[in-house]
Every structure is written in structure tokens, then in C-alpha cells.
Motif scaffolding. Structure first.
Motif, PDB file in Angstrom:
ATOM      1  N   HIS A   1       0.786  -1.229   0.000  1.00 18.40           N
ATOM      2  CA  HIS A   1       0.000   0.000   0.000  1.00 18.40           C
ATOM      3  C   HIS A   1       0.821   1.283   0.000  1.00 18.40           C
ATOM      4  O   HIS A   1       0.297   2.332  -0.362  1.00 18.40           O
ATOM      5  CB  HIS A   1      -0.991  -0.016   1.161  1.00 18.40           C
ATOM      6  CG  HIS A   1      -2.027  -1.072   0.993  1.00 18.40           C
ATOM      7  ND1 HIS A   1      -3.063  -0.958   0.093  1.00 18.40           N
ATOM      8  CD2 HIS A   1      -2.153  -2.296   1.564  1.00 18.40           C
ATOM      9  CE1 HIS A   1      -3.798  -2.057   0.134  1.00 18.40           C
ATOM     10  NE2 HIS A   1      -3.276  -2.882   1.008  1.00 18.40           N
ATOM     11  N   PHE A   2       2.066   1.231   0.393  1.00 18.90           N
ATOM     12  CA  PHE A   2       2.907   2.421   0.330  1.00 18.90           C
ATOM     13  C   PHE A   2       3.831   2.387  -0.878  1.00 18.90           C
ATOM     14  O   PHE A   2       4.122   3.417  -1.472  1.00 18.90           O
ATOM     15  CB  PHE A   2       3.763   2.575   1.598  1.00 18.90           C
ATOM     16  CG  PHE A   2       2.959   2.856   2.834  1.00 18.90           C
ATOM     17  CD1 PHE A   2       2.017   3.863   2.868  1.00 18.90           C
ATOM     18  CD2 PHE A   2       3.164   2.114   3.978  1.00 18.90           C
ATOM     19  CE1 PHE A   2       1.289   4.130   4.015  1.00 18.90           C
ATOM     20  CE2 PHE A   2       2.444   2.368   5.131  1.00 18.90           C
ATOM     21  CZ  PHE A   2       1.499   3.381   5.150  1.00 18.90           C
ATOM     22  N   GLU A   3       4.319   1.205  -1.219  1.00 18.38           N
ATOM     23  CA  GLU A   3       5.270   1.086  -2.322  1.00 18.38           C
ATOM     24  C   GLU A   3       4.625   0.625  -3.623  1.00 18.38           C
ATOM     25  O   GLU A   3       5.246   0.694  -4.668  1.00 18.38           O
ATOM     26  CB  GLU A   3       6.395   0.119  -1.949  1.00 18.38           C
ATOM     27  CG  GLU A   3       7.217   0.567  -0.764  1.00 18.38           C
ATOM     28  CD  GLU A   3       7.849   1.936  -0.967  1.00 18.38           C
ATOM     29  OE1 GLU A   3       8.375   2.200  -2.067  1.00 18.38           O
ATOM     30  OE2 GLU A   3       7.792   2.751  -0.035  1.00 18.38           O
ATOM     31  N   GLY A   4       3.400   0.105  -3.554  1.00 18.72           N
ATOM     32  CA  GLY A   4       2.705  -0.312  -4.759  1.00 18.72           C
ATOM     33  C   GLY A   4       3.240  -1.585  -5.380  1.00 18.72           C
ATOM     34  O   GLY A   4       3.045  -1.823  -6.574  1.00 18.72           O
ATOM     35  N   CYS A   5       3.900  -2.413  -4.593  1.00 20.55           N
ATOM     36  CA  CYS A   5       4.454  -3.665  -5.117  1.00 20.55           C
ATOM     37  C   CYS A   5       3.329  -4.657  -5.406  1.00 20.55           C
ATOM     38  O   CYS A   5       2.303  -4.677  -4.717  1.00 20.55           O
ATOM     39  CB  CYS A   5       5.414  -4.289  -4.100  1.00 20.55           C
ATOM     40  SG  CYS A   5       6.912  -3.347  -3.823  1.00 20.55           S
ATOM     41  N   SER A   6       3.537  -5.502  -6.376  1.00 21.22           N
ATOM     42  CA  SER A   6       2.574  -6.552  -6.687  1.00 21.22           C
ATOM     43  C   SER A   6       2.709  -7.677  -5.652  1.00 21.22           C
ATOM     44  O   SER A   6       3.706  -7.764  -4.936  1.00 21.22           O
ATOM     45  CB  SER A   6       2.829  -7.109  -8.092  1.00 21.22           C
ATOM     46  OG  SER A   6       4.036  -7.860  -8.101  1.00 21.22           O
ATOM     47  N   ILE A   7       1.711  -8.532  -5.620  1.00 25.76           N
ATOM     48  CA  ILE A   7       1.738  -9.683  -4.703  1.00 25.76           C
ATOM     49  C   ILE A   7       2.972 -10.535  -4.991  1.00 25.76           C
ATOM     50  O   ILE A   7       3.685 -10.944  -4.084  1.00 25.76           O
ATOM     51  CB  ILE A   7       0.447 -10.528  -4.842  1.00 25.76           C
ATOM     52  CG1 ILE A   7      -0.792  -9.706  -4.476  1.00 25.76           C
ATOM     53  CG2 ILE A   7       0.543 -11.809  -4.028  1.00 25.76           C
ATOM     54  CD1 ILE A   7      -0.850  -9.230  -3.048  1.00 25.76           C
ATOM     55  N   ARG A   8       3.232 -10.787  -6.259  1.00 22.53           N
ATOM     56  CA  ARG A   8       4.393 -11.601  -6.661  1.00 22.53           C
ATOM     57  C   ARG A   8       5.693 -10.958  -6.182  1.00 22.53           C
ATOM     58  O   ARG A   8       6.558 -11.629  -5.642  1.00 22.53           O
ATOM     59  CB  ARG A   8       4.397 -11.776  -8.184  1.00 22.53           C
ATOM     60  CG  ARG A   8       5.687 -12.300  -8.775  1.00 22.53           C
ATOM     61  CD  ARG A   8       5.852 -13.760  -8.926  1.00 22.53           C
ATOM     62  NE  ARG A   8       4.698 -14.462  -9.386  1.00 22.53           N
ATOM     63  CZ  ARG A   8       4.449 -15.699  -8.988  1.00 22.53           C
ATOM     64  NH1 ARG A   8       5.255 -16.321  -8.173  1.00 22.53           N
ATOM     65  NH2 ARG A   8       3.396 -16.323  -9.418  1.00 22.53           N
ATOM     66  N   GLU A   9       5.839  -9.642  -6.368  1.00 19.15           N
ATOM     67  CA  GLU A   9       7.053  -8.941  -5.927  1.00 19.15           C
ATOM     68  C   GLU A   9       7.219  -9.043  -4.412  1.00 19.15           C
ATOM     69  O   GLU A   9       8.322  -9.312  -3.923  1.00 19.15           O
ATOM     70  CB  GLU A   9       7.002  -7.462  -6.324  1.00 19.15           C
ATOM     71  CG  GLU A   9       7.147  -7.201  -7.803  1.00 19.15           C
ATOM     72  CD  GLU A   9       6.860  -5.759  -8.164  1.00 19.15           C
ATOM     73  OE1 GLU A   9       7.578  -5.245  -9.043  1.00 19.15           O
ATOM     74  OE2 GLU A   9       5.942  -5.145  -7.579  1.00 19.15           O
TER      75      GLU A   9
END
Length: 177
Positions: A135-143
Motif C-alpha cells: 500500500h505504500f510502495e505499490g508492489c505486486s503480490i508476486r514482488e
């Protein structure tokens, strides 16, 4: 390591320090803890530089090291109940506070921020880290799964639990509006 390797590493530190610090601050909720985590992760990265094979993106590799250091740090804090509560995350959490100087909105935003900070401080280390990455960095679930070293489903579970805890904490506040 040669002097050239050290110079290269120092340039990498300069380029990525702010990002790593902001990520560590979101995970730890405390400026000094964030600095400690970044310092430890950069030292680990420097010592393990020859293990970086270039298959992964450098930022992903640094993220993984930082997240592992942050998780170790957060787990250590949970084992030491004498450690004071982390400082507020108000520097890094954007809430619904308007740019207008409406006192009611400012008070409501500050109250929401305090509630979110309290909930995040009570989260498990994995919930806090996965939530911050999503939610802060916008990473995907996979990442996130790759960075943290857990499966996709476990990542989703930790994020779901974190979001549920925040929603439950803020629900009375939303109903009051």
C-alpha cells in the motif's frame, strides 16, 4: 573488493538511500530504527555484493535485504517489551486530511493517523511489512512474495489481515461521520 567496487557501491548507496530509508520508516514506524535497518541492510549488501549475480534487479535485491533486516528488527522488538513504542508514522501516512485548513478535518485526520499508527504497531512483522510494500510502495503480490520470501497465498493472507485490522480500527470513526 577493490577501490572501484567500493566506489561503485557508494554510488549505489547514494542513489538508493532515500528510497530504502522511506521504506524502512514505513515498516518500522521509527526514524532511528529505520536508520539502523538501512545501515544494517547496506552493510549486508556490501558484504554480499559478490553474491549479486545480476539476474534480479538491483533494487529488488536491496529490497529483499532491507525487508529481511526490518523483519529481524521488528521481531526483536516484539521480544523486548521494555522497548518504547515507535514514533508516529505521521510523516509517511497520508490520510484524508484536506489541504484546506478545516480544523474538523485536521482533527479527524490526526485521529485516524493515530489509530492507524497504533494498529500498525500491533501488527505482526510480516503483516506490517507486506502491508507497507503493497500500500505504500505499490508492489505486486508476486514482488512482495519474492522480497519477503513467502508464497503468494501467504502474502495475500498477511496483507488481508493487516487491512482488516486497520478497517476494524477505523470503522467506528467512519460510522460517526
Amino acid at each position: 573488493m577493490t577501490d572501484g567496487d567500493l566506489d561503485l557501491f557508494l554510488s549505489l548507496v547514494e542513489r538508493h538511500y532515500r528510497y530504502l530509508y522511506n521504506l524502512a520508516l514505513r515498516m518500522t514506524g521509527n526514524e532511528q530504527d529505520a536508520k539502523d535497518v538501512v545501515q544494517e541492510s547496506l552493510l549486508n549488501a556490501y558484504l554480499g555484493l559478490e553474491r549479486f549475480d545480476g539476474r534480479a534487479d538491483l533494487r529488488t535485491w536491496l529490497n529483499r535485504i532491507l525487508v529481511n533486516c526490518a523483519l529481524d528488527h521488528l521481531r526483536g522488538l516484539r521480544r523486548r517489551p521494555d522497548v518504547s513504542n515507535p514514533r508516529p508514522l505521521s510523516d509517511v501516512i497520508d490520510t484524508a486530511v484536506s489541504t484546506a485548513a478545516d480544523p474538523e478535518r485536521l482533527a479527524a485526520g490526526a485521529d485516524s493517523r493515530r489509530q492507524i499508527e497504533a494498529v500498525m504497531a500491533a501488527m505482526s512483522p510480516l503483516e506490517r511489512v507486506t502491508f507497507a510494500l503493497r500500500h505504500f510502495e505499490g508492489c505486486s503480490i508476486r514482488e512482495i512474495a519474492q522480497i519477503v520470501g513467502i508464497g503468494d497465498n501467504a502474502t495475500k493472507q498477511h496483507i488481508f489481515r493487516a487491512v482488516r485490522k486497520i478497517r476494524l480500527a477505523l470503522e467506528p470513526h467512519w460510522r460517526a461521520r
